[in-house]
Design a protein around this motif. Structure first.
Motif, PDB file in Angstrom:
ATOM      1  N   LYS A 285       0.565  -1.097  -0.080  1.00 45.95           N
ATOM      2  CA  LYS A 285      -0.002   0.008  -0.228  1.00 45.95           C
ATOM      3  C   LYS A 285       0.822   1.433  -0.111  1.00 45.95           C
ATOM      4  CE  LYS A 285      -3.839   0.134   0.416  1.00 45.95           C
ATOM      5  NZ  LYS A 285      -4.831   0.154   1.435  1.00 45.95           N
ATOM      6  N   ILE A 286       2.183   1.091  -0.369  1.00 44.38           N
ATOM      7  CA  ILE A 286       3.249   2.253  -0.203  1.00 44.38           C
ATOM      8  C   ILE A 286       3.642   2.624  -1.548  1.00 44.38           C
ATOM      9  CG2 ILE A 286       5.308   2.998   0.556  1.00 44.38           C
ATOM     10  CD1 ILE A 286       5.069   1.206   3.268  1.00 44.38           C
ATOM     11  N   LEU A 287       3.429   3.858  -1.760  1.00 46.89           N
ATOM     12  CA  LEU A 287       3.691   4.378  -3.312  1.00 46.89           C
ATOM     13  C   LEU A 287       4.925   5.237  -3.326  1.00 46.89           C
ATOM     14  CD1 LEU A 287       0.215   5.895  -4.000  1.00 46.89           C
ATOM     15  CD2 LEU A 287       0.953   3.455  -4.193  1.00 46.89           C
ATOM     16  N   PHE A 288       5.726   5.133  -4.406  1.00 49.53           N
ATOM     17  CA  PHE A 288       6.999   5.932  -4.582  1.00 49.53           C
ATOM     18  C   PHE A 288       6.591   7.216  -4.710  1.00 49.53           C
ATOM     19  CE2 PHE A 288      10.440   7.391  -7.312  1.00 49.53           C
ATOM     20  CZ  PHE A 288      11.484   7.088  -6.660  1.00 49.53           C
ATOM     21  N   GLY A 289       7.428   8.335  -4.119  1.00 47.48           N
ATOM     22  CA  GLY A 289       7.353   9.531  -4.256  1.00 47.48           C
ATOM     23  C   GLY A 289       8.690  10.260  -3.647  1.00 47.48           C
ATOM     24  N   THR A 290       8.909  11.509  -4.313  1.00 46.93           N
ATOM     25  CA  THR A 290      10.364  11.912  -3.719  1.00 46.93           C
ATOM     26  C   THR A 290      10.064  13.443  -3.037  1.00 46.93           C
ATOM     27  OG1 THR A 290      10.303  13.379  -5.819  1.00 46.93           O
ATOM     28  CG2 THR A 290      11.348  11.189  -5.977  1.00 46.93           C
ATOM     29  N   ASP A 291       9.140  14.017  -3.453  1.00 52.28           N
ATOM     30  CA  ASP A 291       8.923  15.450  -2.621  1.00 52.28           C
ATOM     31  C   ASP A 291       9.753  16.304  -3.379  1.00 52.28           C
ATOM     32  OD1 ASP A 291       7.576  17.061  -0.977  1.00 52.28           O
ATOM     33  OD2 ASP A 291       9.006  16.933   0.727  1.00 52.28           O
ATOM     34  N   TRP A 292      10.252  16.145  -4.585  1.00 50.66           N
ATOM     35  CA  TRP A 292      10.861  17.038  -5.356  1.00 50.66           C
ATOM     36  C   TRP A 292      10.336  18.389  -4.970  1.00 50.66           C
ATOM     37  CZ3 TRP A 292      11.015  20.925  -8.673  1.00 50.66           C
ATOM     38  CH2 TRP A 292      12.054  21.382  -9.394  1.00 50.66           C
ATOM     39  N   MET A 293      11.182  19.427  -4.940  1.00 44.46           N
ATOM     40  CA  MET A 293      12.653  19.465  -4.971  1.00 44.46           C
ATOM     41  C   MET A 293      13.564  18.990  -3.781  1.00 44.46           C
ATOM     42  SD  MET A 293      12.246  23.642  -4.680  1.00 44.46           S
ATOM     43  CE  MET A 293      10.704  23.649  -5.620  1.00 44.46           C
ATOM     44  N   VAL A 294      12.832  18.583  -2.761  1.00 46.82           N
ATOM     45  CA  VAL A 294      13.575  17.940  -1.611  1.00 46.82           C
ATOM     46  C   VAL A 294      14.596  16.912  -2.032  1.00 46.82           C
ATOM     47  CG1 VAL A 294      13.436  17.436   0.665  1.00 46.82           C
ATOM     48  CG2 VAL A 294      11.681  18.685  -0.232  1.00 46.82           C
ATOM     49  N   THR A 295      14.289  16.174  -3.102  1.00 46.25           N
ATOM     50  CA  THR A 295      15.447  15.015  -3.286  1.00 46.25           C
ATOM     51  C   THR A 295      14.964  14.783  -4.955  1.00 46.25           C
ATOM     52  OG1 THR A 295      16.290  13.050  -3.085  1.00 46.25           O
ATOM     53  CG2 THR A 295      13.960  13.316  -2.419  1.00 46.25           C
ATOM     54  N   THR A 296      15.794  13.883  -5.431  1.00 50.46           N
ATOM     55  CA  THR A 296      15.588  13.413  -6.650  1.00 50.46           C
ATOM     56  C   THR A 296      15.194  11.931  -6.911  1.00 50.46           C
ATOM     57  OG1 THR A 296      17.771  12.596  -7.339  1.00 50.46           O
ATOM     58  CG2 THR A 296      17.464  15.014  -7.401  1.00 50.46           C
ATOM     59  N   VAL A 297      14.542  11.628  -7.981  1.00 49.91           N
ATOM     60  CA  VAL A 297      14.251  10.042  -8.210  1.00 49.91           C
ATOM     61  C   VAL A 297      15.358   9.306  -8.143  1.00 49.91           C
ATOM     62  CG1 VAL A 297      13.334   8.733  -9.812  1.00 49.91           C
ATOM     63  CG2 VAL A 297      12.134  10.905  -9.609  1.00 49.91           C
ATOM     64  N   GLN A 298      16.587   9.545  -8.502  1.00 48.83           N
ATOM     65  CA  GLN A 298      17.467   8.268  -8.562  1.00 48.83           C
ATOM     66  C   GLN A 298      18.187   8.477  -6.990  1.00 48.83           C
ATOM     67  OE1 GLN A 298      18.659   6.378 -11.164  1.00 48.83           O
ATOM     68  NE2 GLN A 298      19.395   5.359  -9.434  1.00 48.83           N
ATOM     69  N   GLU A 299      18.184   9.675  -6.516  1.00 48.55           N
ATOM     70  CA  GLU A 299      18.627   9.503  -5.102  1.00 48.55           C
ATOM     71  C   GLU A 299      17.697   8.922  -4.245  1.00 48.55           C
ATOM     72  OE1 GLU A 299      20.351  12.871  -1.563  1.00 48.55           O
ATOM     73  OE2 GLU A 299      18.840  13.318  -2.998  1.00 48.55           O
ATOM     74  N   THR A 300      16.531   9.221  -4.226  1.00 47.52           N
ATOM     75  CA  THR A 300      15.587   8.158  -3.470  1.00 47.52           C
ATOM     76  C   THR A 300      15.669   6.646  -3.984  1.00 47.52           C
ATOM     77  OG1 THR A 300      14.097  10.280  -3.690  1.00 47.52           O
ATOM     78  CG2 THR A 300      12.834   8.135  -3.058  1.00 47.52           C
ATOM     79  N   ILE A 301      15.539   6.116  -5.272  1.00 43.11           N
ATOM     80  CA  ILE A 301      15.806   4.831  -5.569  1.00 43.11           C
ATOM     81  C   ILE A 301      17.071   4.191  -4.636  1.00 43.11           C
ATOM     82  CG2 ILE A 301      16.191   3.166  -7.464  1.00 43.11           C
ATOM     83  CD1 ILE A 301      14.580   5.072  -9.149  1.00 43.11           C
ATOM     84  N   ASP A 302      18.168   4.975  -5.074  1.00 39.54           N
ATOM     85  CA  ASP A 302      19.485   4.351  -4.640  1.00 39.54           C
ATOM     86  C   ASP A 302      19.346   4.306  -3.024  1.00 39.54           C
ATOM     87  OD1 ASP A 302      20.446   4.655  -6.784  1.00 39.54           O
ATOM     88  OD2 ASP A 302      21.582   6.648  -6.444  1.00 39.54           O
ATOM     89  N   HIS A 303      18.720   5.098  -2.017  1.00 40.40           N
ATOM     90  CA  HIS A 303      18.507   5.077  -0.609  1.00 40.40           C
ATOM     91  C   HIS A 303      17.601   4.029  -0.250  1.00 40.40           C
ATOM     92  CE1 HIS A 303      20.988   8.915  -0.552  1.00 40.40           C
ATOM     93  NE2 HIS A 303      21.139   8.367   0.745  1.00 40.40           N
ATOM     94  N   LEU A 304      16.484   3.742  -1.209  1.00 38.85           N
ATOM     95  CA  LEU A 304      15.570   2.690  -0.726  1.00 38.85           C
ATOM     96  C   LEU A 304      16.068   1.345  -0.791  1.00 38.85           C
ATOM     97  CD1 LEU A 304      12.157   3.789  -2.614  1.00 38.85           C
ATOM     98  CD2 LEU A 304      13.062   4.355  -0.251  1.00 38.85           C
ATOM     99  N   LEU A 305      16.944   1.306  -1.935  1.00 39.37           N
ATOM    100  CA  LEU A 305      17.747  -0.051  -1.906  1.00 39.37           C
ATOM    101  C   LEU A 305      19.141  -0.316  -0.809  1.00 39.37           C
ATOM    102  CD1 LEU A 305      17.608  -0.278  -5.928  1.00 39.37           C
ATOM    103  CD2 LEU A 305      16.165  -1.432  -4.296  1.00 39.37           C
ATOM    104  N   ARG A 306      19.171   0.730  -0.057  1.00 36.97           N
ATOM    105  CA  ARG A 306      20.184   0.526   0.777  1.00 36.97           C
ATOM    106  C   ARG A 306      19.465   1.015   2.306  1.00 36.97           C
ATOM    107  NH1 ARG A 306      23.394   4.417  -2.239  1.00 36.97           N
ATOM    108  NH2 ARG A 306      23.105   5.978  -0.761  1.00 36.97           N
ATOM    109  N   VAL A 307      18.320   0.325   2.443  1.00 33.75           N
ATOM    110  CA  VAL A 307      17.336   0.731   3.420  1.00 33.75           C
ATOM    111  C   VAL A 307      18.113  -0.204   4.816  1.00 33.75           C
ATOM    112  CG1 VAL A 307      15.962  -1.305   2.854  1.00 33.75           C
ATOM    113  CG2 VAL A 307      15.258   0.442   4.636  1.00 33.75           C
ATOM    114  N   ASN A 308      18.793  -1.300   4.429  1.00 38.37           N
ATOM    115  CA  ASN A 308      19.157  -2.046   5.660  1.00 38.37           C
ATOM    116  C   ASN A 308      20.598  -1.701   6.023  1.00 38.37           C
ATOM    117  OD1 ASN A 308      16.864  -3.900   5.682  1.00 38.37           O
ATOM    118  ND2 ASN A 308      17.472  -4.838   3.816  1.00 38.37           N
TER     119      ASN A 308
END
Length: 292
Positions: free
Chosen positions: A237-260
């Motif tokens: 039930k969780i959707l992808f979002g960035t809150d741009w201009m606070v962050t970018t799409v690629q930065e968000t993806i990179d950090h999601l995959l480093r969550v652990n």
């Protein structure tokens, strides 16, 4: 297909010569955010997303600017967003915004849909300083449900001193969803710091979702949030979002995959990276009734 469900419009089509570049130090704990942005900045930093939802937040109804109102609120933010979206219709989806205490808000909502082609509604009860359970707001939700417009609400805390936090508590959404069961809603920012409350609300209501924007740059809290979402079985039930201009799409993806990373080498539970990839690739538009 990557869809950014949560972005704000750039302030300029092109940044005028001589304009001083401004930064905001309040939005992120790790770095300042550049707020002097243009259309090209947005489009570049939204890659590799293929669709993005963009919206503003309406001024308070008396037309007076408040501390913290963005510069572009001096004009009609819906017209500004519609101009931007209209220049890139294959790429952008616009959500309109109104203030429930504006006596003409329902007319403006109709204009957003019929004249401007907006596909949803964005509200920020704390920023707009209205009670989300008062009658004017309820009438607005009824109109959105009738028009089939998904509703994005700012949920959770804010550093703005004049924004009442209680108006953005996730449990408010539970009461709205009970009254309007067919209204699709997105609780922005996972309701931080009330992520458990957010999890139980989206678990309970079939048409209520949350986006994870504005979270990863608090890495321990973000890992904890994802563990809680896993335990409550609501990662779907969780959707992808960035809150741009606070962050970018690629930065968000990179950090999601480093969550652990924050718990690497410890016996603490790990979040499924496969499920994180599913969040990144989720077809949010289809879930919100906006699919082609």
């Amino acid at each position: 297909m990557i869809i950014d469900i949560h972005t704000h419009p750039p302030r300029h089509r092109d940044i005028p010569a001589g304009v001083e570049v401004e930064f905001n130090n309040m939005w992120r704990p790790d770095r300042a955010v550049r707020v002097t942005t243009c259309w090209d900045d947005y489009l570049r930093e939204q890659q590799p997303a293929v669709k993005s939802v963009v919206f503003g937040i309406a001024m308070n109804p008396d037309g007076e600017r408040r501390v913290g109102d963005p510069d572009w609120s001096e004009g009609n933010i819906n017209d500004a967003v519609a101009e931007f979206v209209g220049a890139h219709p294959e790429r952008l989806i616009g959500f309109g915004t109104v203030h429930p205490d504006d006596p003409h808000c329902l007319d403006e909502l109709e204009r957003c849909v019929t004249d401007l082609g907006m596909r949803g509604l964005k509200l920020g009860p704390n920023y707009q300083n209205f009670d989300p359970l008062d009658r004017p707001a309820l009438e607005l939700y009824a109109a959105a449900q009738r028009l089939g417009l998904p509703l994005m609400l700012h949920q959770g805390t804010s550093p703005m001193r004049e924004a009442p936090i209680r108006f953005a508590h996730p449990l408010v959404i539970d009461e709205i969803a009970i009254k309007f069961p067919e209204l699709r809603m997105i609780m922005a920012h996972l309701g931080h710091p009330w992520q458990v409350e957010t999890c139980v609300v989206i678990r309970k209501h079939p048409h209520v979702y949350a986006d994870l924007s504005a979270n990863f740059y608090r890495p321990f809290s973000f890992w904890e949030q994802m563990v809680k979402a896993s335990e409550w079985n609501v990662l779907d039930k969780i959707l992808f979002g960035t809150d741009w201009m606070v962050t970018t799409v690629q930065e968000t993806i990179d950090h999601l995959l480093r969550v652990n990373d924050i718990v690497e080498g410890t016996p603490l539970p790990k979040v499924s990276l496969e499920q994180m990839r599913q969040i990144i690739d989720r077809d949010s538009l289809d879930l919100l009734g906006l699919g082609d």
